[in-house]
Design an enzyme around this catalytic site. Structure first.
Site, PDB file in Angstrom:
ATOM      1  N   HIS A  19       0.797  -1.116  -0.078  1.00 31.50           N
ATOM      2  CA  HIS A  19      -0.088  -0.052   0.056  1.00 31.50           C
ATOM      3  C   HIS A  19       0.731   1.384  -0.059  1.00 31.50           C
ATOM      4  O   HIS A  19       2.167   1.249  -0.137  1.00 31.50           O
ATOM      5  CB  HIS A  19      -0.868  -0.088   1.204  1.00 31.50           C
ATOM      6  CG  HIS A  19      -0.381  -0.129   2.639  1.00 31.50           C
ATOM      7  ND1 HIS A  19       0.695   0.925   3.028  1.00 31.50           N
ATOM      8  CD2 HIS A  19      -0.355  -1.036   3.434  1.00 31.50           C
ATOM      9  CE1 HIS A  19       0.945   0.464   4.319  1.00 31.50           C
ATOM     10  NE2 HIS A  19       0.311  -0.743   4.613  1.00 31.50           N
ATOM     11  N   HIS A  22       4.122   1.470   2.355  1.00 35.31           N
ATOM     12  CA  HIS A  22       5.162   0.687   1.598  1.00 35.31           C
ATOM     13  C   HIS A  22       5.897   1.531   0.671  1.00 35.31           C
ATOM     14  O   HIS A  22       7.101   1.637   0.321  1.00 35.31           O
ATOM     15  CB  HIS A  22       4.858  -0.787   1.202  1.00 35.31           C
ATOM     16  CG  HIS A  22       4.081  -1.612   2.028  1.00 35.31           C
ATOM     17  ND1 HIS A  22       2.937  -1.904   1.988  1.00 35.31           N
ATOM     18  CD2 HIS A  22       4.392  -2.033   3.339  1.00 35.31           C
ATOM     19  CE1 HIS A  22       2.465  -2.630   3.137  1.00 35.31           C
ATOM     20  NE2 HIS A  22       3.408  -2.874   3.831  1.00 35.31           N
ATOM     21  N   CYS A 130       2.650  -7.541  15.802  1.00 35.49           N
ATOM     22  CA  CYS A 130       4.047  -7.015  15.790  1.00 35.49           C
ATOM     23  C   CYS A 130       5.162  -8.066  15.946  1.00 35.49           C
ATOM     24  O   CYS A 130       6.385  -7.740  15.710  1.00 35.49           O
ATOM     25  CB  CYS A 130       4.230  -6.197  17.071  1.00 35.49           C
ATOM     26  SG  CYS A 130       3.168  -4.654  17.138  1.00 35.49           S
ATOM     27  N   CYS A 144      -2.411  -4.058  22.633  1.00 40.04           N
ATOM     28  CA  CYS A 144      -1.029  -3.515  21.854  1.00 40.04           C
ATOM     29  C   CYS A 144      -1.324  -1.976  21.395  1.00 40.04           C
ATOM     30  O   CYS A 144      -2.397  -1.898  20.747  1.00 40.04           O
ATOM     31  CB  CYS A 144      -0.953  -4.686  20.814  1.00 40.04           C
ATOM     32  SG  CYS A 144       0.165  -3.569  19.395  1.00 40.04           S
ATOM     33  N   HIS A 147      -1.434  -2.271  17.332  1.00 40.58           N
ATOM     34  CA  HIS A 147      -2.741  -2.787  16.711  1.00 40.58           C
ATOM     35  C   HIS A 147      -4.269  -2.760  17.583  1.00 40.58           C
ATOM     36  O   HIS A 147      -5.255  -3.389  16.898  1.00 40.58           O
ATOM     37  CB  HIS A 147      -2.542  -4.248  16.666  1.00 40.58           C
ATOM     38  CG  HIS A 147      -1.382  -4.451  15.514  1.00 40.58           C
ATOM     39  ND1 HIS A 147       0.088  -4.514  16.029  1.00 40.58           N
ATOM     40  CD2 HIS A 147      -1.447  -4.649  14.094  1.00 40.58           C
ATOM     41  CE1 HIS A 147       0.934  -4.664  14.694  1.00 40.58           C
ATOM     42  NE2 HIS A 147      -0.175  -4.548  13.708  1.00 40.58           N
ATOM     43  N   LYS A 296      -6.237   5.800  10.760  1.00 43.91           N
ATOM     44  CA  LYS A 296      -5.187   4.712  10.331  1.00 43.91           C
ATOM     45  C   LYS A 296      -5.526   3.832   9.150  1.00 43.91           C
ATOM     46  O   LYS A 296      -6.777   3.502   9.190  1.00 43.91           O
ATOM     47  CB  LYS A 296      -4.814   3.980  11.476  1.00 43.91           C
ATOM     48  CG  LYS A 296      -3.470   3.174  11.578  1.00 43.91           C
ATOM     49  CD  LYS A 296      -3.185   2.564  13.001  1.00 43.91           C
ATOM     50  CE  LYS A 296      -2.052   1.687  12.678  1.00 43.91           C
ATOM     51  NZ  LYS A 296      -1.287   1.151  13.895  1.00 43.91           N
TER      52      LYS A 296
HETATM   53  N1  MSP Z   1       8.700  -7.059   8.211  1.00 43.02           N
HETATM   54  C1  MSP Z   1       8.851  -5.992   9.045  1.00 43.02           C
HETATM   55  C2  MSP Z   1      10.255  -4.870   8.846  1.00 43.02           C
HETATM   56  C3  MSP Z   1      11.531  -5.864   8.959  1.00 43.02           C
HETATM   57  S1  MSP Z   1      12.836  -4.987   8.605  1.00 43.02           S
HETATM   58  C4  MSP Z   1      14.099  -5.655   9.091  1.00 43.02           C
HETATM   59  C5  MSP Z   1       7.607  -4.860   8.845  1.00 43.02           C
HETATM   60  N2  MSP Z   1       7.013  -4.979   7.910  1.00 43.02           N
HETATM   61  S2  MSP Z   1       5.767  -4.294   7.283  1.00 43.02           S
HETATM   62  O1  MSP Z   1       5.383  -4.591   5.991  1.00 43.02           O
HETATM   63  O2  MSP Z   1       4.948  -3.926   8.252  1.00 43.02           O
HETATM   64  O3  MSP Z   1       6.528  -3.046   7.084  1.00 43.02           O
HETATM   65  C6  MSP Z   1       6.656  -1.644   7.977  1.00 43.02           C
HETATM   66  C7  MSP Z   1       7.256  -0.705   7.153  1.00 43.02           C
HETATM   67  O4  MSP Z   1       6.330  -0.116   5.991  1.00 43.02           O
HETATM   68  C8  MSP Z   1       7.172   0.644   7.866  1.00 43.02           C
HETATM   69  O5  MSP Z   1       8.278   0.544   8.823  1.00 43.02           O
HETATM   70  C9  MSP Z   1       7.269   1.643   6.583  1.00 43.02           C
HETATM   71  O6  MSP Z   1       8.504   1.681   6.325  1.00 43.02           O
HETATM   72  C10 MSP Z   1       6.148   1.049   5.894  1.00 43.02           C
HETATM   73  N3  MSP Z   1       5.013   1.209   6.190  1.00 43.02           N
HETATM   74  C11 MSP Z   1       3.850   0.477   6.328  1.00 43.02           C
HETATM   75  N4  MSP Z   1       2.855   1.342   6.717  1.00 43.02           N
HETATM   76  C12 MSP Z   1       3.028   2.597   6.793  1.00 43.02           C
HETATM   77  C13 MSP Z   1       2.156   4.070   6.734  1.00 43.02           C
HETATM   78  N5  MSP Z   1       1.044   3.724   7.113  1.00 43.02           N
HETATM   79  N6  MSP Z   1       2.765   4.872   6.553  1.00 43.02           N
HETATM   80  C14 MSP Z   1       4.035   5.045   6.383  1.00 43.02           C
HETATM   81  N7  MSP Z   1       4.758   3.921   6.250  1.00 43.02           N
HETATM   82  C15 MSP Z   1       4.402   2.749   6.314  1.00 43.02           C
HETATM   83  O7  MSP Z   1       7.460  -4.161   9.902  1.00 43.02           O
END
Ligand code: MSP
Length: 635
Positions: A19, A22, A130, A144, A147, A296
Site C-alpha cells: 500500500h 510501503h 508486531c 497492543c 494494533h 489509520k
Molecule cells: N517485516 C517488518 C520489517 C522488517 S525490517 C528488518 C515490517 N514489515 S511491514 O510490512 O509491516 O512494513 C513496515 C514498514 O512499511 C514501515 O516501517 C514503513 O516503512 C512502511 N509502512 C507501512 N505502513 C505505513 C504507513 N501507514 N505509513 C508510512 N509507512 C508505512 O514491519
C-alpha cells in the site's frame, strides 16, 4: 575516499499486499539512491520481503495454501511493483533465500558459542501483529498500542539473546553519535526506552507451535524469531561476511524505516550487531505514518490506498511528487484524494507544467526552433534567475543530507515561481513586437531554457520520467548525463540545440467529491447537450465583432466591459478580466452571440455574449485565422 552510498528499506511482511505506506518508504529510498548515483556515488539500494513467522503462517493457512506458495505469491507482488513505480533497487532480498538462511544460522551459532544466547523460560504478552512480546507497561488498556488488539499470553521455554548486556554500550554509543538515530525525536524515544532496564530478547519459537522459520543451528526443536532473522537481511543482502559489497557498503549504511519499527531497529539491531562483532549501521532514518482521511490505514476500515490505483489514475510522477511533497519527513501525514488532486493541479499543472509549456512555446515561436545565444545580458534584470538557481542547488543539497525531501521540493518550487514571475515581468511577447530588441528577447528565452535545465535536473530523482521529458524538450539528447554537477554553474545549456514542444506534462485533473475523479489526458469533456435541429441552431445569431474599447467593470474582479463593432456599436459584458488585459483586447475580432436577450451585470447592460473556451492558461477567445469582415455572420 571512494564515494559510496548504501540505502535500505524495511523488508515488508508478505501477509498483505503493498500500500502507499510501503510505497512511500521505498520511493524515498529511490529518490536518495538516484540522487547519490547522479553525484557519482557507487550506490547499493536494498529492499525485499520478510517471509517467516506466525502471521505469515496464519495468512497462508487462511488462504488455504502452503506458506511457501503464499510467500512466493505476495513477495512477487512487491518485487513486481517496484519497477512500475520506477524504483531502482539494486537487489531484492527474501528471507527465504538460501544464502540468507545460511548466514542467519552462522550468526546465531557465533553468538551462542560466545555465551550471549541462553535457554530459559518466559511468560509474557505477545502481539502477533508486531511479532514481539510486550511488557505490561507498554500495553495501553491491556492492548497492543499499535494494533489495538489484546495480546496473547504465552508461557514457553525458549532461547534468549543477552540484550541487557549491551544496554550501557548502546546508550553510550547513541550519546557519542548524535545523528545515529534521526530525526532527534526518535533518538529521544529510543533513549527513553533505554532508561528502563532492557530485558533479554526471546529469539526462538518452539517448532511444536511454529515451523515456518529458520532452524536454530544448535537446537532442531526450535526456529528463530522473525526479528532476529529479518534484521540480518541488511547484511546478507551485501553477502556478509566475505562479500566485496559488505566491505564496501556496510560502513556507510543508511536504514530507512517508519516509526512503527523503531524499537527493533534502534535497540535489537545495534545490540545484535555488537554481539556478532559487526560495527553498527551508520544512520537510522525514521519517518512518520501515512494515515488516510485522518484514520489509520487498515484492511478492516477498507481505506487501504493502493499505489498502482493512484499511478494508473493520475500518473506515476504525480503520485511520487505528492508522497514526497506532502509528508514532512519524521511526522505523520494524512492522505486524501482531494488533497492529492489539489496539490497536483497547483504545483504540477499550474506551476511546473505551465512554466515548461510557456517557455518552450515562446522559445519555438520567437527564437526559431533552437536554443538561442544569450547576447544581451542585463545583470540587474537577469541576475535573479542565476542567483536563485545557484541558491536552490545549494539548498537542495543540504536538504538531501538532512533527508528533508519535502523541503528540497519547496526550494525547487520557489525557483519555479520566481521564473514564472520573471516571464510575466519581462513580457517577452511585447519584446517580440520590436525587431530592434531581438537580442534581448533571445537572452530572456535563453535564461528561461537554462532555468528549465536546472529545474529538470533537480526534479530528476523525484520525477524521473517528467524530468527527462523537460530536458528533451529543450534539446538535451542524453538527459542521463545532466547530473547535479552540471548545474552548479550557470550557462551549461548549449545554444543551437533543437527544441521540441511536447504534450502537456501534467494535465489538469478535474475532481468532484461525489463523482469518481477523472483523469484528463485531454481537456475534460463536459457532457454533450441533447441534439437540436438545424432550425434551432439558426436561431442563434453569431457575428464577427471587432473590439473597439475595453475596460474592467468597477468592483468586479473578472467582468470586462467591451464596446464592439458588428456593423453597429454596442456594449457587452464578459467574464474575461482574469484572463486578458484591457489593452490586449482592443483591436481583436472575436465571435459574439448578438441576439441574446439583454441582461445587466454589475449594473452594466450587456447586449451580447462573446465565445471562448478553456486553455492551459485560462480562457481563450474564439477568433479567426484570417481577418474577418466586421459584423460578418458566423455560420
Ligand atoms: N517485516 C517488518 C520489517 C522488517 S525490517 C528488518 C515490517 N514489515 S511491514 O510490512 O509491516 O512494513 C513496515 C514498514 O512499511 C514501515 O516501517 C514503513 O516503512 C512502511 N509502512 C507501512 N505502513 C505505513 C504507513 N501507514 N505509513 C508510512 N509507512 C508505512 O514491519
Amino acid at each position: 575516499m571512494e564515494k559510496v552510498y548504501y540505502i535500505t528499506t524495511p523488508i515488508y511482511y508478505v501477509n498483505a499486499s503493498p500500500h502507499i505506506g510501503h510505497a512511500y518508504t521505498t520511493i524515498v529510498a529511490d529518490v536518495l539512491a538516484r540522487y547519490y548515483r547522479s553525484l557519482g556515488y557507487r550506490t547499493f539500494f536494498l529492499t525485499g520481503t520478510d517471509e517467516h513467522g506466525d502471521k505469515i503462517a496464519e495468512a497462508a493457512a487462511k488462504a488455504g495454501i502452503t506458506p511457501q506458495e503464499f510467500t512466493d505469491r505476495i513477495s512477487a507482488q512487491f518485487r513486481d511493483l517496484w519497477p512500475e513505480l520506477s524504483v531502482t533497487n539494486d537487489y531484492f532480498i527474501r528471507t527465504t533465500d538460501k544464502n540468507h538462511v545460511r548466514t542467519v544460522q552462522a550468526i546465531l551459532q557465533k553468538v551462542y558459542d560466545q555465551g550471549d544466547i541462553y535457554f530459559g523460560h518466559y511468560e509474557g504478552y505477545y502481539c502477533v501483529g508486531c511479532e514481539r512480546f510486550y511488557t505490561e507497561k507498554e500495553l495501553v488498556d491491556g492492548k497492543c498500542p499499535d494494533h489495538q488488539t489484546p495480546p496473547l499470553h504465552r508461557k514457553e521455554s525458549n532461547y534468549f539473546f543477552k540484550m541487557s548486556a549491551y544496554q550501557d554500550w548502546l546508550i553510550q554509543y547513541i550519546q557519542d553519535h548524535p545523528d545515529f538515530i534521526r530525526p532527534e525525536r526518535y533518538r529521544n524515544e529510543v533513549l527513553a526506552f533505554l532508561r528502563e532496564p532492557l530485558e533479554d530478547l526471546c529469539i526462538s519459537r518452539p517448532k511444536s507451535r511454529l515451523t515456518w522459520g529458520i532452524d536454530l543451528p544448535f537446537d532442531e526443536n526450535y526456529v528463530t524469531y522473525v526479528w532476529f532473522d529479518a534484521l540480518i537481511n541488511y547484511i546478507t543482502g551485501l553477502d556478509y561476511p566475505d562479500g566485496e559489497n559488505f566491505r564496501t557498503f556496510w560502513p556507510v549504511s543508511q536504514h530507512l524505516i517508519a516509526k512503527d519499527i523503531l524499537k527493533p531497529h534502534g535497540i535489537y539491531w545495534p545490540t545484535m550487531l555488537k554481539a556478532a562483532g559487526i560495527e553498527p549501521y551508520r544512520n537510522l532514518n525514521v519517518h512518520g505514518y501515512w494515515n488516510v482521511d485522518q484514520s489509520k490505514m487498515s484492511k478492516s476500515l477498507g481505506n487501504v490506498v493502493k499505489p498502482l490505483d493512484l499511478k494508473d489514475k493520475y500518473g506515476l510522477d504525480t503520485f511520487r511528487y505528492f508522497l514526497l511533497r506532502d509528508m514532512v519527513f519524521g511526522l505523520d501525514s494524512s492522505f486524501s484524494e482531494e488533497a492529492f488532486v489539489q496539490r497536483a493541479n497547483s504545483d504540477l499543472a499550474n506551476d511546473l507544467g505551465n512554466l515548461v509549456s510557456r517557455s518552450v512555446t515562446m522559445a519555438v515561436k520567437y527564437g526559431g526552433e533552437k536554443v538561442p545565444a544569450p547576447t544581451d545580458i542585463l545583470p540587474e534584470e537577469d541576475g535573479i534567475l542565476q542567483e536563485t538557481a545557484a541558491r536552490t542547488v545549494a539548498e537542495v543539497e543540504t536538504c538531501f543530507s538532512e533527508l528533508a525531501l519535502h523541503k528540497a521540493l519547496i526550494a525547487i518550487w520557489e525557483l519555479i515561481s520566481i521564473t514564472n514571475k520573471y516571464i510575466v515581468e519581462r513580457e517577452p511577447w511585447n519584446l517580440a513586437k520590436d525587431p530592434g530588441r531581438k537580442a534581448r528577447l533571445e537572452t530572456i528565452i535563453y535564461n528561461l531554457l537554462e532555468t528549465l535545465r536546472i529545474v529538470g535536473v533537480l526534479v530528476t530523482p523525484f520525477m524521473p520520467g517528467s524530468a527527462e521529458k523537460i530536458l528533451r524538450q529543450i534539446g538535451i539528447v542524453d538527459p542521463a548525463r545532466q547530473t547535479l554537477d552540471t548545474i552548479r554553474t550557470w550557462g551549461g545549456l548549449a545554444p543551437g540545440l533543437a527544441l521540441t514542444r511536447g504534450e502537456s506534462l501534467f494535465p489538469r485533473i478535474t475532481y468532484s467529491k461525489e463523482e469518481q475523479p477523472v483523469d484528463t489526458n485531454k481537456p475534460p469533456l463536459t457532457p454533450i447537450k441533447p441534439e437540436i435541429s438545424y432550425e434551432d441552431f439558426e436561431k442563434v445569431d453569431l457575428r464577427a465583432a471587432k473590439i473597439l474599447e475595453a475596460e474592467p467593470v468597477p468592483k468586479s474582479n473578472k467582468l470586462m466591459k467591451l464596446k464592439i463593432d458588428i456593423g453597429e456599436e454596442r456594449t457587452i459584458v464578459a467574464g474575461i478580466g482574469k484572463d486578458y488585459k484591457a489593452e490586449d483586447l482592443v483591436g481583436k475580432t472575436i465571435v459574439v452571440v448578438v441576439n441574446l436577450k439583454p441582461t445587466k451585470l454589475m449594473g452594466v447592460e450587456s447586449r451580447g455574449m462573446l465565445l471562448a473556451t478553456d486553455s492551459e492558461e485560462g480562457l481563450t477567445l474564439v477568433s479567426f485565422d484570417r481577418s474577418a469582415l466586421t459584423g460578418g455572420k458566423v455560420r
